[in-house]
Design an enzyme around this catalytic site. Structure first.
Site, PDB file in Angstrom:
ATOM      1  N   TYR A  39       0.850  -1.200   0.000  1.00 14.52           N
ATOM      2  CA  TYR A  39       0.000   0.000   0.000  1.00 14.52           C
ATOM      3  C   TYR A  39       0.879   1.240   0.000  1.00 14.52           C
ATOM      4  O   TYR A  39       0.568   2.230  -0.629  1.00 14.52           O
ATOM      5  CB  TYR A  39      -0.902   0.008   1.222  1.00 14.52           C
ATOM      6  CG  TYR A  39      -1.950  -1.074   1.145  1.00 14.52           C
ATOM      7  CD1 TYR A  39      -3.041  -0.925   0.292  1.00 14.52           C
ATOM      8  CD2 TYR A  39      -1.828  -2.240   1.890  1.00 14.52           C
ATOM      9  CE1 TYR A  39      -3.998  -1.912   0.211  1.00 14.52           C
ATOM     10  CE2 TYR A  39      -2.787  -3.229   1.822  1.00 14.52           C
ATOM     11  CZ  TYR A  39      -3.877  -3.067   0.984  1.00 14.52           C
ATOM     12  OH  TYR A  39      -4.814  -4.050   0.899  1.00 14.52           O
ATOM     13  N   ASN A  62     -13.128  -0.143  -5.311  1.00 18.59           N
ATOM     14  CA  ASN A  62     -13.204  -0.285  -6.762  1.00 18.59           C
ATOM     15  C   ASN A  62     -14.464  -1.071  -7.137  1.00 18.59           C
ATOM     16  O   ASN A  62     -14.872  -1.961  -6.409  1.00 18.59           O
ATOM     17  CB  ASN A  62     -11.943  -0.951  -7.290  1.00 18.59           C
ATOM     18  CG  ASN A  62     -12.029  -2.436  -7.204  1.00 18.59           C
ATOM     19  OD1 ASN A  62     -12.832  -3.056  -7.867  1.00 18.59           O
ATOM     20  ND2 ASN A  62     -11.225  -3.024  -6.366  1.00 18.59           N
ATOM     21  N   CYS A  70      -6.707  -6.175  -6.847  1.00 12.70           N
ATOM     22  CA  CYS A  70      -6.641  -5.612  -5.498  1.00 12.70           C
ATOM     23  C   CYS A  70      -5.946  -6.587  -4.566  1.00 12.70           C
ATOM     24  O   CYS A  70      -5.459  -6.226  -3.516  1.00 12.70           O
ATOM     25  CB  CYS A  70      -8.051  -5.305  -5.008  1.00 12.70           C
ATOM     26  SG  CYS A  70      -9.152  -6.682  -5.221  1.00 12.70           S
ATOM     27  N   GLU A  99      -1.848 -16.811  -8.542  1.00 13.32           N
ATOM     28  CA  GLU A  99      -1.019 -15.955  -9.393  1.00 13.32           C
ATOM     29  C   GLU A  99       0.422 -16.440  -9.380  1.00 13.32           C
ATOM     30  O   GLU A  99       1.212 -16.113 -10.251  1.00 13.32           O
ATOM     31  CB  GLU A  99      -1.087 -14.528  -8.864  1.00 13.32           C
ATOM     32  CG  GLU A  99      -2.488 -13.935  -9.031  1.00 13.32           C
ATOM     33  CD  GLU A  99      -2.640 -13.322 -10.401  1.00 13.32           C
ATOM     34  OE1 GLU A  99      -1.798 -12.514 -10.763  1.00 13.32           O
ATOM     35  OE2 GLU A  99      -3.596 -13.672 -11.101  1.00 13.32           O
TER      36      GLU A  99
END
Length: 104
Positions: A39, A62, A70, A99
DNA sequence: CGCCGAAGCTGCC
DNA sequence: GGCAGCTTCGGCG
């Protein structure tokens, strides 16, 4: 080059949000797959190194938490911050694992 | 190393 | 105008 291939994601500019939020989402979309960011780093990238908290709010606010990485945003400690989306931090961890990001 | 409190930024009621 | 939030940092034990 085809512009269409470029717009595989969603146009943040077309979405409703403040300049700050749009900036945050834009950075999230520019993050390569398998890559994560804190962040703080994100805040610095948008020009608000002291707005780490505000960044978290923007990311969690969002309109498409699925199209927006995110979950690629974590705490400066290298840990998962939080996740206002569906599933909570649980989903976030699962996404990161998918991921290819392994947390220690 | 873990816990507590305070700080700086935005968005919304 | 004021509150709360996907955080961060520093100090203390």
């Amino acid at each position: 080059m085809n512009m269409k291939s470029f717009m595989k994601k969603v146009d943040i500019e077309k979405l409703k949000g403040t300049d700050f939020q749009k900036k945050v989402w834009r950075v999230l979309l520019q993050i390569p797959k398998g890559e994560i960011i804190t962040y703080k780093e994100l805040a610095i990238k948008i020009g608000r190194p002291r707005a780490a908290r505000a960044v978290g709010n923007a990311v969690g606010a969002n309109p498409f938490p699925i199209k927006i990485p995110c979950h690629r945003v974590i705490c400066s400690d290298g840990k998962i911050g939080g996740y206002s989306g569906k599933g909570g931090v649980k989903t976030k961890r699962a996404l990161l694992k998918k991921e290819g990001v392994i947390m220690l």
